[in-house]
Write an enzyme that holds these catalytic residues in place. Structure first.
Site, PDB file in Angstrom:
ATOM      1  N   LYS A 143       0.812  -1.223   0.000  1.00  0.00           N
ATOM      2  CA  LYS A 143       0.000   0.000   0.000  1.00  0.00           C
ATOM      3  C   LYS A 143       0.844   1.270   0.000  1.00  0.00           C
ATOM      4  O   LYS A 143       0.430   2.288   0.531  1.00  0.00           O
ATOM      5  CB  LYS A 143      -0.959   0.017   1.199  1.00  0.00           C
ATOM      6  CG  LYS A 143      -1.761  -1.255   1.362  1.00  0.00           C
ATOM      7  CD  LYS A 143      -2.568  -1.250   2.640  1.00  0.00           C
ATOM      8  CE  LYS A 143      -3.175  -2.600   2.898  1.00  0.00           C
ATOM      9  NZ  LYS A 143      -3.925  -2.672   4.157  1.00  0.00           N
ATOM     10  N   ASP A 167      -9.295  -7.437   6.950  1.00  0.00           N
ATOM     11  CA  ASP A 167     -10.590  -7.015   7.486  1.00  0.00           C
ATOM     12  C   ASP A 167     -11.406  -8.156   8.078  1.00  0.00           C
ATOM     13  O   ASP A 167     -12.298  -7.929   8.875  1.00  0.00           O
ATOM     14  CB  ASP A 167     -11.418  -6.359   6.380  1.00  0.00           C
ATOM     15  CG  ASP A 167     -10.832  -5.038   5.946  1.00  0.00           C
ATOM     16  OD1 ASP A 167      -9.937  -4.535   6.641  1.00  0.00           O
ATOM     17  OD2 ASP A 167     -11.256  -4.521   4.909  1.00  0.00           O
TER      18      ASP A 167
END
Length: 616
Positions: free
Chosen positions: A286, A353
């Site tokens: 990221k 997540d």
């Protein structure tokens, strides 16, 4: 073009793209007619010889062309006025107008196409295809996306086999579904109380949260902080010092500096977890490139930074978002044992997540035992018996189960799903940043669903089964059919196509007929149902492994949240595949990465207090 890139970044860019596609759909077809006229003038004798037209028909064609030129001149004038007005409004003449060089390229392309059309039309005149035939052929074309119950049963058996390989010490190394233990062994029971901090780091922003728990009571206060780019690529100490500084600011603003606050840390990057409070960063993703962090324990780095700030916060647990979700559900329903995770140690940005999703729902629903993410990526976690987890290196005293991060996005990487992968799956994988990896995820998640639908639609256009009289240049550009379009199109009421027509207008396809809209919707339905069936098959496998009569599945992710029928399609699929006597429900998780982290800290704190009490 700049317009296409801008459309992905903001609404203004999307508006520019809509204007460009609209102008393109008006001007280019007329340029085609203009080229036909000019070509007929310059090559008139050759065309007469090739097509064997009579002098009378040629004269009629020229007369029609002259009339058409007058119409073209009027429309070109209108187009120029549109261009001028839009240029003034947007202040970007270069982006809206076509350069002379581009115009020459377009003319050459149109002239080439015209010659091919003239030759073929002179030889053979194809009768128009009826709409009934188009529907039949479109349905036939999409059959490869429709999975039978028998095929879904085969998928379930393959996934169950791969889960066993991942849990086995002997086969884990070559297993594609890795089944990593998360070291989270307990779920909320509703008796957690106190105030807890949660830190959620997983991108260019991170959050600090203050969560207060009482018996079946919950309140949350949070603040978002940015991570500047120079910190993202600087030394690791700079990153963790920045986090500690923001945390100290949050604590001081809320006058919490005199309290000893337990902290749950959601760190959404690929990690090798060695315990509840120990996780080594495998590699940055990221856009992060902080030196001195990879291979080191991120909990220790955070504690060092907190110590340098003098912030009094013990780190009780580090987790991924999926585990947090499971714990949150079990706070109210102790039977909650399964959670789906978006791949934690994979390239996808939402890999962690799932655990948070499971924990978050477990606080509300104590039957929650599975966590699922169907968003940009897809992953799952579930509560497994320790006796089946050969990779377990923790204590065998205490709870005899642990949340397993399946990393099921990589299911099929060994070729076991080749019988259901179709041409668009192969194309998308080949063009991705990680070809050959995350194949199951690429058939399910929001990062790819829109592109799957686009490739099917383009294939139908190329076969002459869709949009025969429309300019489809925008549709043929990779990435231009967003996954959100699928949800919007399927949100139309039966027989109504307002959303579909709006989407097609965004792509420069104007005045699409109801029949064309119906066909587009059918393609979208095939893509979304296949994704829901595959996700549902995976959940059915986990439900069957758990084997309890009543289980809640925590679910989060943009696809599940925003698609109008994804929940219903999953329920329908799961119901056909679970063993008799198993009841289940799908529960939307809320803020797994934040709330779930705090709940893991709360459970760890509660367990520590209980052990101290027993020791006395």
């Amino acid at each position: 073009m700049e317009l296409v890139a801008a459309a992905d970044s903001d609404e203004r860019g999307l508006s520019l793209l809509r204007i460009w596609n609209t102008l393109r759909s008006i001007v280019l077809p007329r340029l085609n007619s203009w080229v036909r006229y000019l070509f007929s003038k310059s090559e008139d004798a050759d065309i007469r010889q090739k097509t064997n037209n009579t002098e009378e028909s040629v004269a009629e064609d020229i007369h029609e062309s002259d009339t058409e030129v007058l119409e073209i001149e009027e429309e070109i004038t209108i187009s120029e006025e549109i261009n001028n007005s839009e240029d003034e409004a947007l202040g970007s003449e270069e982006e809206i107008s076509v350069s002379e060089e581009e115009s020459e390229q377009i003319v050459v392309e149109e002239k080439t196409v015209y010659v091919a059309q003239a030759t073929s039309s002179a030889d053979i005149t194809m009768p128009p295809i009826s709409q009934e035939e188009i529907n039949k052929k479109i349905r036939s074309h999409c059959e490869c996306l429709v999975l039978s119950n028998e095929t879904l049963g085969d998928v379930c058996r393959s996934l169950d086999k791969e889960l066993n390989r991942g849990l086995s010490k002997a086969t884990n190394a070559e297993a594609t579904v890795k089944c990593f233990p998360t070291f989270v062994q307990e779920l909320p029971n509703g008796k957690e109380s106190g105030r807890f901090l949660a830190l959620d780091l997983g991108g260019t922003n991170f959050r600090v949260l203050l969560i207060e728990l009482g018996e079946n009571q919950f309140s949350m206060d949070s603040k978002i902080y940015a991570v500047p780019h120079d910190i993202m690529i600087g030394p690791g100490t700079g990153l963790f010092d920045h986090i500690a500084s923001c945390m100290a600011s949050f604590i001081n603003e809320r006058d919490l500096k005199d309290e000893l606050l337990p902290l749950g840390f959601t760190f959404s990057f690929p990690c090798a977890q060695e315990g509840l409070t120990k996780a080594r960063l495998a590699q940055w993703t990221k856009g992060f490139k902080c030196a001195g962090v990879e291979g080191n324990d991120v909990v220790a780095l955070l504690q060092d930074a907190i110590a340098r700030r003098g912030v009094n916060v013990p780190v009780l647990a580090i987790l991924n978002d999926t585990t947090g979700c499971l714990v949150a559900c079990a706070h109210r329903k102790p039977n909650c044992r399964v959670g789906l995770i978006d791949v934690r140690i994979k390239i996808c940005a939402v890999l962690n997540d799932t655990t948070g999703t499971l924990m978050s729902c477990a606080w509300k629903n104590h039957n929650c035992m599975i966590g699922l993410i169907v968003g940009t990526g897809s992953n799952a976690c579930y509560m497994e018996k320790l006796e089946k987890v050969e990779l377990w290196t923790g204590s065998h005293e205490g709870p005899q189960e642990v949340i397993i991060n399946t990393e099921w996005g990589a299911f099929g990487d060994n070729g076991c799903l080749e019988n259901i992968r179709v041409y668009c799956d192969h194309n998308i994988d080949k063009e991705s940043i990680n070809p050959g990896r995350q194949l199951f995820e690429k058939m399910i998640s929001g990062m790819y669903m829109g592109e799957i639908a686009r490739q099917v639609l383009v294939q139908l256009v190329d076969e002459g089964l869709l949009f025969q009289d429309h300019c489809c240049d925008a549709l043929k550009e990779k990435g231009q059919f967003f996954t959100k379009y699928i949800s919007e199109i399927e949100s139309d009421k039966p027989g109504e196509f307002s959303n579909c027509q709006s989407v097609l207008e965004d792509l420069g396809i104007l005045d699409a007929s109801p029949e064309e809209c119906a066909n587009v919707r059918y393609v979208c339905e095939c893509v979304s149902r296949r994704a829901a069936n595959l996700a549902g098959s995976g959940v059915a496998v986990l439900l069957n492994r758990i084997g309890q009569k009543n289980v809640t599945v925590a679910v989060d992710g943009s696809v599940y949240r925003f698609h109008p029928y994804f929940h219903d399609m999953m329920v329908e699929c799961i119901s056909k595949l679970v063993k008799p006597g198993i009841q289940f429900d799908l529960m939307l998780s809320e803020d797994g990465s934040g709330r779930g982290a705090a709940l893991v800290a709360a459970v760890a704190n509660r367990s520590a207090m209980e052990r101290e009490k027993l020791a006395r």
